[in-house]
Design an enzyme around this catalytic site. Structure first.
Site, PDB file in Angstrom:
ATOM      1  N   ASN A   1      32.131  18.818 -60.203  1.00 48.54           N
ATOM      2  CA  ASN A   1      30.756  18.456 -60.337  1.00 48.54           C
ATOM      3  C   ASN A   1      29.714  19.573 -60.828  1.00 48.54           C
ATOM      4  O   ASN A   1      29.773  20.759 -60.173  1.00 48.54           O
ATOM      5  CB  ASN A   1      30.180  17.856 -59.139  1.00 48.54           C
ATOM      6  CG  ASN A   1      31.128  16.615 -59.142  1.00 48.54           C
ATOM      7  OD1 ASN A   1      31.418  15.735 -59.996  1.00 48.54           O
ATOM      8  ND2 ASN A   1      31.534  16.294 -57.771  1.00 48.54           N
TER       9      ASN A   1
ATOM     10  N   HIS B   1      33.526  24.829 -56.935  1.00 47.30           N
ATOM     11  CA  HIS B   1      34.868  24.373 -56.551  1.00 47.30           C
ATOM     12  C   HIS B   1      35.220  23.344 -57.653  1.00 47.30           C
ATOM     13  O   HIS B   1      34.619  22.505 -58.083  1.00 47.30           O
ATOM     14  CB  HIS B   1      34.580  23.698 -55.065  1.00 47.30           C
ATOM     15  CG  HIS B   1      33.428  22.746 -55.126  1.00 47.30           C
ATOM     16  ND1 HIS B   1      32.110  23.023 -55.096  1.00 47.30           N
ATOM     17  CD2 HIS B   1      33.759  21.496 -55.330  1.00 47.30           C
ATOM     18  CE1 HIS B   1      31.601  21.728 -54.994  1.00 47.30           C
ATOM     19  NE2 HIS B   1      32.222  20.980 -55.152  1.00 47.30           N
TER      20      HIS B   1
ATOM     21  N   VAL C   1      27.176  20.853 -53.079  1.00 50.78           N
ATOM     22  CA  VAL C   1      27.736  22.267 -52.468  1.00 50.78           C
ATOM     23  C   VAL C   1      27.593  23.279 -53.765  1.00 50.78           C
ATOM     24  O   VAL C   1      28.383  23.391 -54.451  1.00 50.78           O
ATOM     25  CB  VAL C   1      28.912  22.202 -51.695  1.00 50.78           C
ATOM     26  CG1 VAL C   1      29.333  23.659 -51.276  1.00 50.78           C
ATOM     27  CG2 VAL C   1      28.927  21.156 -50.660  1.00 50.78           C
TER      28      VAL C   1
ATOM     29  N   ASP D   1      39.293  18.260 -48.344  1.00 49.12           N
ATOM     30  CA  ASP D   1      37.887  17.630 -48.522  1.00 49.12           C
ATOM     31  C   ASP D   1      37.869  17.177 -47.105  1.00 49.12           C
ATOM     32  O   ASP D   1      38.558  16.083 -46.696  1.00 49.12           O
ATOM     33  CB  ASP D   1      37.824  16.873 -49.580  1.00 49.12           C
ATOM     34  CG  ASP D   1      36.392  16.492 -49.486  1.00 49.12           C
ATOM     35  OD1 ASP D   1      35.749  17.092 -50.835  1.00 49.12           O
ATOM     36  OD2 ASP D   1      35.592  15.938 -48.912  1.00 49.12           O
ATOM     37  N   ILE D   2      36.630  17.534 -46.433  1.00 48.59           N
ATOM     38  CA  ILE D   2      36.370  16.702 -45.238  1.00 48.59           C
ATOM     39  C   ILE D   2      36.152  15.126 -45.147  1.00 48.59           C
ATOM     40  O   ILE D   2      36.341  14.463 -44.235  1.00 48.59           O
ATOM     41  CB  ILE D   2      35.068  17.233 -44.508  1.00 48.59           C
ATOM     42  CG1 ILE D   2      35.092  17.220 -43.006  1.00 48.59           C
ATOM     43  CG2 ILE D   2      33.631  16.758 -45.272  1.00 48.59           C
ATOM     44  CD1 ILE D   2      34.081  17.945 -42.307  1.00 48.59           C
TER      45      ILE D   2
ATOM     46  N   HIS E   1      37.531  19.981 -57.508  1.00 46.62           N
ATOM     47  CA  HIS E   1      38.344  18.910 -56.533  1.00 46.62           C
ATOM     48  C   HIS E   1      39.646  18.569 -57.301  1.00 46.62           C
ATOM     49  O   HIS E   1      39.810  18.453 -58.473  1.00 46.62           O
ATOM     50  CB  HIS E   1      37.481  17.588 -56.604  1.00 46.62           C
ATOM     51  CG  HIS E   1      36.076  17.605 -56.113  1.00 46.62           C
ATOM     52  ND1 HIS E   1      35.965  16.967 -54.884  1.00 46.62           N
ATOM     53  CD2 HIS E   1      34.892  18.126 -56.650  1.00 46.62           C
ATOM     54  CE1 HIS E   1      34.667  17.391 -54.667  1.00 46.62           C
ATOM     55  NE2 HIS E   1      34.082  17.864 -55.730  1.00 46.62           N
TER      56      HIS E   1
HETATM   57  P1  AMP Z   1      30.263  18.290 -54.734  1.00 39.09           P
HETATM   58  O1  AMP Z   1      29.620  16.997 -54.880  1.00 39.09           O
HETATM   59  O2  AMP Z   1      31.152  18.386 -55.885  1.00 39.09           O
HETATM   60  O3  AMP Z   1      29.553  19.458 -54.532  1.00 39.09           O
HETATM   61  O4  AMP Z   1      31.387  17.876 -53.459  1.00 39.09           O
HETATM   62  C1  AMP Z   1      31.198  18.732 -52.346  1.00 39.09           C
HETATM   63  C2  AMP Z   1      32.299  18.168 -51.590  1.00 39.09           C
HETATM   64  O5  AMP Z   1      32.336  19.070 -50.305  1.00 39.09           O
HETATM   65  C3  AMP Z   1      32.445  16.722 -51.140  1.00 39.09           C
HETATM   66  O6  AMP Z   1      33.403  15.960 -51.317  1.00 39.09           O
HETATM   67  C4  AMP Z   1      32.224  16.834 -49.525  1.00 39.09           C
HETATM   68  O7  AMP Z   1      33.073  15.945 -48.789  1.00 39.09           O
HETATM   69  C5  AMP Z   1      32.924  18.185 -49.267  1.00 39.09           C
HETATM   70  N1  AMP Z   1      32.730  18.876 -48.019  1.00 39.09           N
HETATM   71  C6  AMP Z   1      31.443  19.112 -47.650  1.00 39.09           C
HETATM   72  N2  AMP Z   1      31.453  19.872 -46.537  1.00 39.09           N
HETATM   73  C7  AMP Z   1      32.909  20.147 -46.285  1.00 39.09           C
HETATM   74  C8  AMP Z   1      33.539  20.924 -44.948  1.00 39.09           C
HETATM   75  N3  AMP Z   1      32.886  21.590 -44.211  1.00 39.09           N
HETATM   76  N4  AMP Z   1      34.680  21.093 -45.145  1.00 39.09           N
HETATM   77  C9  AMP Z   1      35.378  20.374 -46.413  1.00 39.09           C
HETATM   78  N5  AMP Z   1      35.046  19.665 -47.297  1.00 39.09           N
HETATM   79  C10 AMP Z   1      33.396  19.568 -47.131  1.00 39.09           C
END
Ligand code: AMP
Length: 122
Positions: free
Chosen positions: A91, A104, A100, A33-34, A106
Site C-alpha cells: 500500500n 513494508h 504505517v 501481521d497483528i 504484505h
Molecule cells: P498498511 O495499511 O499497508 O500500512 O498496513 C499496516 C499493517 O500493519 C496492517 O495490516 C496492521 O494490521 C499491521 N500492524 C500494525 N501494527 C502492528 C504491529 N504492532 N505488529 C504487527 N502488525 C501490525
C-alpha cells in the site's frame, strides 16, 4: 514525505515493542501481521528508514533493494508458499490506505485469494 521515527514499525525495529518474528537478516525484518487478513499474513520490512515504496524505490541503495527482494522471495519459499501460491502487496499513499509510514510488503497466503482486489464498497 519525511520519515517519522515514531511509527510502529520503527519501534519494532528498535525492539521497543514486540513482534512475532518470521525472518531477520542484515536488511530485513519480517513478522506476522497483528490483524491477519489471511491464514498466512506476513509483513516484510526493510531495516532502513523509508516511509513508502516510493521512498524506497527512489532512495534505497541497490544492495538494500536487492537484499529486500531476495529476502521476500526466500521467506515465501521457506514458508512453503510457492506451490500453493501467494500475493504480495505494498500500500502506497492515501488511495491505497497506507497506515504505517514505514515501507513494508504484505505477504498473503493460505487460501484461495481470488482474483486481484475487490472494489471498495459504495
Ligand atoms: P498498511 O495499511 O499497508 O500500512 O498496513 C499496516 C499493517 O500493519 C496492517 O495490516 C496492521 O494490521 C499491521 N500492524 C500494525 N501494527 C502492528 C504491529 N504492532 N505488529 C504487527 N502488525 C501490525
Amino acid at each position: 514525505m519525511a520519515y517519522d521515527e515514531n511509527n510502529v514499525f520503527a519501534k519494532i525495529l528498535r525492539n521497543e515493542i514486540p513482534c512475532d518474528k518470521v525472518y531477520e537478516d542484515e536488511h530485513v525484518l519480517a513478522f506476522k501481521d497483528i490483524e491477519p487478513q489471511t491464514p498466512t499474513h506476513v509483513l516484510v520490512v526493510p531495516k532502513g528508514a523509508y516511509s513508502s515504496f516510493d521512498d524506497f524505490s527512489r532512495n534505497a541503495p541497490e544492495a538494500e533493494i536487492a537484499g529486500f527482494i531476495r529476502a521476500a522471495g526466500k521467506i515465501a519459499r521457506d514458508l512453503g508458499l510457492v506451490q500453493p501460491g501467494y500475493r504480495i502487496l505494498a500500500n502506497t499513499g492515501p488511495d491505497a490506505h497506507q497506515e504505517v509510514m514505514h515501507f513494508h510488503l504484505h505477504l498473503f497466503a493460505g487460501k484461495d485469494l481470488g482474483r486481484m482486489i475487490k472494489p471498495p464498497e459504495k
